[in-house]
Design an enzyme around this catalytic site. Structure first.
Site, PDB file in Angstrom:
ATOM      1  N   ASN A  10       0.881  -1.233  -0.098  1.00  0.00           N
ATOM      2  CA  ASN A  10      -0.024  -0.014  -0.063  1.00  0.00           C
ATOM      3  C   ASN A  10       0.855   1.327   0.010  1.00  0.00           C
ATOM      4  O   ASN A  10       0.348   2.400   0.170  1.00  0.00           O
ATOM      5  CB  ASN A  10      -1.052   0.044   1.158  1.00  0.00           C
ATOM      6  CG  ASN A  10      -2.144  -0.926   0.853  1.00  0.00           C
ATOM      7  OD1 ASN A  10      -2.675  -1.105  -0.018  1.00  0.00           O
ATOM      8  ND2 ASN A  10      -2.334  -1.800   2.033  1.00  0.00           N
ATOM      9  N   ASN A  11       2.174   0.881  -0.064  1.00  0.00           N
ATOM     10  CA  ASN A  11       3.215   2.273  -0.185  1.00  0.00           C
ATOM     11  C   ASN A  11       3.514   2.910  -1.662  1.00  0.00           C
ATOM     12  O   ASN A  11       4.122   1.989  -2.420  1.00  0.00           O
ATOM     13  CB  ASN A  11       4.345   1.612   0.660  1.00  0.00           C
ATOM     14  CG  ASN A  11       5.368   2.748   0.750  1.00  0.00           C
ATOM     15  OD1 ASN A  11       5.492   3.658  -0.187  1.00  0.00           O
ATOM     16  ND2 ASN A  11       6.226   2.884   2.007  1.00  0.00           N
ATOM     17  N   HIS A  13       5.308   4.900  -2.642  1.00  0.00           N
ATOM     18  CA  HIS A  13       6.637   5.276  -2.927  1.00  0.00           C
ATOM     19  C   HIS A  13       7.370   4.036  -3.530  1.00  0.00           C
ATOM     20  O   HIS A  13       7.901   4.054  -4.424  1.00  0.00           O
ATOM     21  CB  HIS A  13       7.323   5.913  -1.778  1.00  0.00           C
ATOM     22  CG  HIS A  13       6.725   7.015  -1.038  1.00  0.00           C
ATOM     23  ND1 HIS A  13       6.920   8.324  -1.832  1.00  0.00           N
ATOM     24  CD2 HIS A  13       5.954   7.360  -0.207  1.00  0.00           C
ATOM     25  CE1 HIS A  13       6.227   9.455  -0.997  1.00  0.00           C
ATOM     26  NE2 HIS A  13       5.368   8.840  -0.145  1.00  0.00           N
ATOM     27  N   ASP A  70       9.265  -6.402   2.527  1.00  0.00           N
ATOM     28  CA  ASP A  70       9.358  -5.799   3.964  1.00  0.00           C
ATOM     29  C   ASP A  70      10.927  -5.261   3.935  1.00  0.00           C
ATOM     30  O   ASP A  70      11.552  -5.776   3.811  1.00  0.00           O
ATOM     31  CB  ASP A  70       9.103  -6.685   5.377  1.00  0.00           C
ATOM     32  CG  ASP A  70       8.645  -5.878   6.413  1.00  0.00           C
ATOM     33  OD1 ASP A  70       7.785  -4.904   6.357  1.00  0.00           O
ATOM     34  OD2 ASP A  70       8.791  -6.359   7.420  1.00  0.00           O
ATOM     35  N   PHE A 150      11.312   8.896   0.611  1.00  0.00           N
ATOM     36  CA  PHE A 150      10.220   8.688   1.653  1.00  0.00           C
ATOM     37  C   PHE A 150      10.903   8.226   2.845  1.00  0.00           C
ATOM     38  O   PHE A 150      11.934   7.920   2.692  1.00  0.00           O
ATOM     39  CB  PHE A 150       9.034   7.874   1.350  1.00  0.00           C
ATOM     40  CG  PHE A 150       9.438   6.416   0.952  1.00  0.00           C
ATOM     41  CD1 PHE A 150      10.058   5.999  -0.153  1.00  0.00           C
ATOM     42  CD2 PHE A 150       9.069   5.305   2.018  1.00  0.00           C
ATOM     43  CE1 PHE A 150      10.330   4.470  -0.348  1.00  0.00           C
ATOM     44  CE2 PHE A 150       9.279   3.996   1.853  1.00  0.00           C
ATOM     45  CZ  PHE A 150      10.243   3.665   0.827  1.00  0.00           C
ATOM     46  N   TYR A 152      12.900   7.258   5.894  1.00  0.00           N
ATOM     47  CA  TYR A 152      14.264   7.728   6.513  1.00  0.00           C
ATOM     48  C   TYR A 152      15.028   8.465   5.348  1.00  0.00           C
ATOM     49  O   TYR A 152      16.370   8.742   5.659  1.00  0.00           O
ATOM     50  CB  TYR A 152      14.889   6.686   7.104  1.00  0.00           C
ATOM     51  CG  TYR A 152      14.242   6.030   8.321  1.00  0.00           C
ATOM     52  CD1 TYR A 152      14.188   6.666   9.714  1.00  0.00           C
ATOM     53  CD2 TYR A 152      13.320   4.950   8.285  1.00  0.00           C
ATOM     54  CE1 TYR A 152      13.657   6.070  10.448  1.00  0.00           C
ATOM     55  CE2 TYR A 152      12.660   4.668   9.321  1.00  0.00           C
ATOM     56  CZ  TYR A 152      12.607   5.125  10.446  1.00  0.00           C
ATOM     57  OH  TYR A 152      11.960   4.726  11.249  1.00  0.00           O
ATOM     58  N   LYS A 173      18.571   6.991  -7.014  1.00  0.00           N
ATOM     59  CA  LYS A 173      18.394   6.035  -5.691  1.00  0.00           C
ATOM     60  C   LYS A 173      18.425   4.797  -6.070  1.00  0.00           C
ATOM     61  O   LYS A 173      19.003   3.640  -5.206  1.00  0.00           O
ATOM     62  CB  LYS A 173      17.282   6.512  -5.041  1.00  0.00           C
ATOM     63  CG  LYS A 173      16.926   5.495  -3.835  1.00  0.00           C
ATOM     64  CD  LYS A 173      15.424   5.839  -3.076  1.00  0.00           C
ATOM     65  CE  LYS A 173      15.327   4.867  -1.588  1.00  0.00           C
ATOM     66  NZ  LYS A 173      13.937   5.104  -0.993  1.00  0.00           N
ATOM     67  N   HIS A 178      18.779  -0.823  -1.675  1.00  0.00           N
ATOM     68  CA  HIS A 178      18.457  -2.119  -1.321  1.00  0.00           C
ATOM     69  C   HIS A 178      17.154  -2.677  -1.802  1.00  0.00           C
ATOM     70  O   HIS A 178      17.145  -3.890  -2.421  1.00  0.00           O
ATOM     71  CB  HIS A 178      17.823  -2.067   0.361  1.00  0.00           C
ATOM     72  CG  HIS A 178      17.179  -0.796   0.656  1.00  0.00           C
ATOM     73  ND1 HIS A 178      17.924   0.501   0.310  1.00  0.00           N
ATOM     74  CD2 HIS A 178      15.843  -0.644   0.986  1.00  0.00           C
ATOM     75  CE1 HIS A 178      16.694   1.381   0.486  1.00  0.00           C
ATOM     76  NE2 HIS A 178      15.627   0.966   0.687  1.00  0.00           N
TER      77      HIS A 178
END
Ligand code: ITT
Length: 193
Positions: A10-11, A13, A70, A150, A152, A173, A178
């Site tokens: 649901n993110n 970004h 995750d 978004f 951190y 990015k 990661h």
């Protein structure tokens, strides 16, 4: 033909980052585009178990190939905090700014700023589950820099760069991140199947 995959997040970004990385070469369907509106639980203490839960939740709803991921920020001098609790570090409101403030407070005066992001992807393909991991080492700044990204991103500078993730474009990015590394492993796996 490559399979279409639903991305169990649901993110927005995360979805945008992965779309930019795939650059049209591979099709993923966001939950929004699949018309799925569901709160996905992530109650576990490992990234692997939470990634599994995200993918399994969507697989059980759709019976379609899908993946979830995750991600956690692991700070060495804080014994791996916030880690799997990264989204809720400063409380259930999942507020990015409050999370950063808490992190900077805990690191105040500490010269040791080493950290890494770690992403675990759980892919469900043909009913079987597979895992892919990507990490990105870097350091935590003393104060926020930049307005992109978004979470951190404003306080994280990856190894080999001078800019924070929030000062980079999505494409920049993705050269370090990661998430991009984990997605590359997922793509390699699918292409070699
Ligand atoms: P989904 O579970 O719907 O995928 P989420 O935002 O809850 O989205 P996570 O549990 O994986 O996703 O995220 C943990 C938190 O870690 C996230 O809310 C951000 O604060 C942070 N985070 C994850 N990836 C990040 C990145 O690439 N840059 C900066 N912060 C990130």
């Amino acid at each position: 033909m490559q399979p279409s995959l639903i991305f169990a997040t649901n993110n927005q970004h995360k979805a945008e980052e992965i779309q930019a990385f795939l650059n049209g070469k591979f099709e993923i369907i966001s939950l929004r585009n699949a018309g799925i509106d569901v709160e996905i639980p992530e109650p576990y203490n490992t990234l692997e178990e939470n990634a599994d839960t995200k993918a399994t939740t969507i697989f059980n709803l759709t019976q379609m190939d899908c993946f979830g991921e995750d991600t956690g920020l692991e700070v060495l001098s804080l014994n791996g905090e916030p880690g799997v609790k990264s989204a809720r570090y400063a409380g259930e409101s999942r507020n990015f700014k409050a999370n950063i403030d808490k992190l900077l407070y805990k690191l105040k005066g500490k010269p040791e700023r080493e950290a890494r992001f770690r992403t675990v992807i759980a892919l469900i393909l043909g009913g079987k589950i597979y895992h892919f991991e990507g990490t990105c080492k870097g350091r935590i700044l003393d104060a926020e820099r930049g307005s992109g990204g978004f979470g951190y991103d404003p306080v994280f500078v990856p190894e080999g760069a001078d800019l924070s993730f929030a000062e980079m474009t999505l494409e920049e990015k993705n050269k370090y991140s990661h998430r991009a590394k984990a997605v590359q492993k997922l793509i390699d796996f699918l292409l070699n199947k």
